[in-house]
Design an enzyme around this catalytic site. Structure first.
Site, PDB file in Angstrom:
ATOM      1  N   GLU A 162       0.840  -1.190   0.000  1.00 39.79           N
ATOM      2  CA  GLU A 162       0.000   0.000   0.000  1.00 39.79           C
ATOM      3  C   GLU A 162       0.882   1.249   0.000  1.00 39.79           C
ATOM      4  OE1 GLU A 162      -0.087   2.154   2.668  1.00 39.79           O
ATOM      5  OE2 GLU A 162       1.130   0.966   4.045  1.00 39.79           O
ATOM      6  N   LYS A 221       8.398  -0.660  -1.857  1.00 40.58           N
ATOM      7  CA  LYS A 221       7.661  -0.060  -0.743  1.00 40.58           C
ATOM      8  C   LYS A 221       8.620   0.506   0.295  1.00 40.58           C
ATOM      9  CE  LYS A 221       4.543   0.899   2.358  1.00 40.58           C
ATOM     10  NZ  LYS A 221       3.780   2.141   2.276  1.00 40.58           N
ATOM     11  N   SER A 270       9.237  20.517  10.481  1.00 40.18           N
ATOM     12  CA  SER A 270       8.349  20.121  11.570  1.00 40.18           C
ATOM     13  C   SER A 270       9.173  19.593  12.728  1.00 40.18           C
ATOM     14  CB  SER A 270       7.376  19.029  11.095  1.00 40.18           C
ATOM     15  OG  SER A 270       8.078  17.818  10.866  1.00 40.18           O
ATOM     16  N   CYS A 277       5.089   3.748   9.592  1.00 43.69           N
ATOM     17  CA  CYS A 277       5.883   3.229   8.472  1.00 43.69           C
ATOM     18  C   CYS A 277       7.304   3.760   8.377  1.00 43.69           C
ATOM     19  CB  CYS A 277       5.154   3.529   7.149  1.00 43.69           C
ATOM     20  SG  CYS A 277       3.637   2.596   6.937  1.00 43.69           S
TER      21      CYS A 277
END
Length: 463
Positions: A162, A221, A270, A277
């Site tokens: 995904e 991935k 940030s 992940c």
């Protein structure tokens, strides 16, 4: 093979939304999501779809449309495996906390348990799809388990990682950049790939569906997440330099992002990346590289993690330093606990580590997050095992009212970029705080000039 029944093992942040979208786009396919966690399944089946266990914009509406029609949530794992032609494995693959590879390698015990359960239950041929993020060549281990059942069942193993981002998961699933499917180059493997392609083709154009071998799919991935995390750590490294030189990291990010070779995404400074992940996958990549003796490659990627950890620690240290080198018994309001906006996922959230540092300094923390409950916050903090659960409960509290969180606080720390924070009555908040009132914007989302006009001492990362 025309797929009419799908089973997904794992009802978490990947399995739940992915199967809901497949069910919506493929009303002719029965989709069953199974999990051994009874409480989670009960929440997926709650009559009020707003109470489902995962918050994603648009997800509740899709579940409400499909649930009971062709989308089902169940704890009957064996039954779902037996009925399905195609089985997604979408279980957790956390970083190992024990044994060889501790702290880096992926823990594949849940993947192996799934494979053994499929092998035990299956009575006819199945296509098994890796949906969880896995180390390269994991499919080989799954195939070895499935091929030695002794019952003559034939299995084809596909990798279909995904690429959705939490907070925009539904939009990503409805309109994906690409769908990656890896399988064997044998005729049987190609037929299995085509069967899964035919499922996605109900709403994804063929030019966005990539076919590869299994190993390329698995590694793609890990590499995609590593590249994205690298960009975050890169701009965060520059943010510290900006603070020393008088440059503004927002201006620097905009300038370099306008270069077509670089692009503007993931160039927002940030307090550091979180989520399930990025860190896990980079550590996994580091471990794989080290296992092949590629130490220089491993060191390169490990530095991304080192920089991310440094950014979080630097943020909490700055709060202490600015508040006159002590936060003992001072109230610090946290706005946000989820690792990013539009999700209730808190895994590896920067807020956890900033809170841990400040509690070490005996600060009193009150948190407001629109989608995260206090039980989850304490679970996250207790998981670090830095101190007793009782002490964490003493120093960390939560409220459902952001104005209450900020009342009588010495400082506010913005830890999640929830849009609603921009709409608050900041004058009202300022009047309720102890003076001088500080804001530490770890997500660079507020208008610093306006806040300083009100009277705040405003600090944002990289400016």
């Amino acid at each position: 093979m025309k797929i009419t029944t799908i089973c997904c093992i794992g009802a978490g942040y990947v399995g739940g939304p992915t199967m809901a979208v497949i069910a919506q786009k493929c009303p002719h396919i029965k989709v069953t999501v199974v999990d051994l966690n009874t409480d989670r399944i009960e929440k997926w089946n709650d009559h009020d779809v707003n109470n489902i266990p995962i918050y994603e914009p648009g997800l509740a509406e899709i579940v409400g449309e499909c649930r009971g029609r062709n989308l089902f949530f169940s704890t009957e794992v064996d039954k779902a495996i037996d009925e399905a032609q195609l089985i997604f494995i979408s279980v957790n693959t956390p970083t190992k906390t024990y044994g060889s590879g501790k702290g880096m390698a992926a823990d594949l015990k849940y993947i192996e348990l799934c494979a053994r359960q499929i092998a035990r239950v299956a009575k006819d041929d199945k296509i098994v799809v890796e949906k969880s993020t896995l180390p390269v060549r994991t499919a080989e281990a799954i195939k070895n388990i499935l091929d030695h059942t002794g019952n003559g069942v034939q299995f084809q193993i596909l990798s279909n990682p995904e690429f959705l981002a939490e907070g925009t998961a539904v939009a990503d699933l409805l309109n994906p950049d690409r769908v990656l499917i890896g399988g064997d180059t044998t005729p049987e493997g190609q037929k299995a790939i085509q069967a899964l392609v035919d499922v996605y083709s109900n709403w994804v154009s063929d030019d966005r569906i990539l076919r590869t071998n299994v190993w390329s799919s698995e590694l793609s991935k890990l590499t995609a997440n590593a590249f994205l995390a690298q960009r975050v750590s890169s701009i965060n490294a520059i943010s510290e330099l900006c603070e020393k030189t008088g440059a503004d990291v927002n201006e620097v990010g905009k300038a370099i992002g306008m270069d077509s070779r670089i692009g503007s995404k993931f160039l927002k400074a940030s307090v550091g990346f979180g989520g399930s992940c990025f860190q896990k996958d980079i550590l996994n990549l580091v471990y794989i590289c080290k296992s092949f003796g590629l130490n220089e490659v491993a060191d390169y990627w490990e530095q991304v993690i080192i920089m991310n950890n440094h950014q979080k620690r630097r943020f909490s240290k700055n709060i202490v330093t600015t508040l006159y080198n002590t936060v003992a018994d001072k109230k610090i309001a946290f706005l946000g606990w989820a690792f990013k906006k539009d999700t209730n996922d808190t895994r590896e959230s920067a807020a956890i580590y900033v809170a841990d540092d400040l509690i070490f300094e005996k600060a009193k923390i009150v948190v407001y997050d629109p989608k995260v409950a206090i039980d989850q916050m304490l679970f996250d903090l207790n998981y670090l095992e830095t101190r007793s659960d009782e002490k964490n409960s003493k120093y960390l509290h939560a409220t459902q009212d952001p104005y209450e969180a900020c009342k009588d606080a010495h400082a506010i720390a913005i830890l999640t970029e929830w849009d609603e924070f921009k709409e608050y009555d900041w004058k009202k908040i300022y009047d309720s705080m102890l003076k001088p009132a500080f804001i530490f914007d770890g997500r660079n989302i507020l208008d610093g000039q306006q806040l300083e006009k009100i009277g705040f001492h405003y600090q944002a990362i990289g400016s």
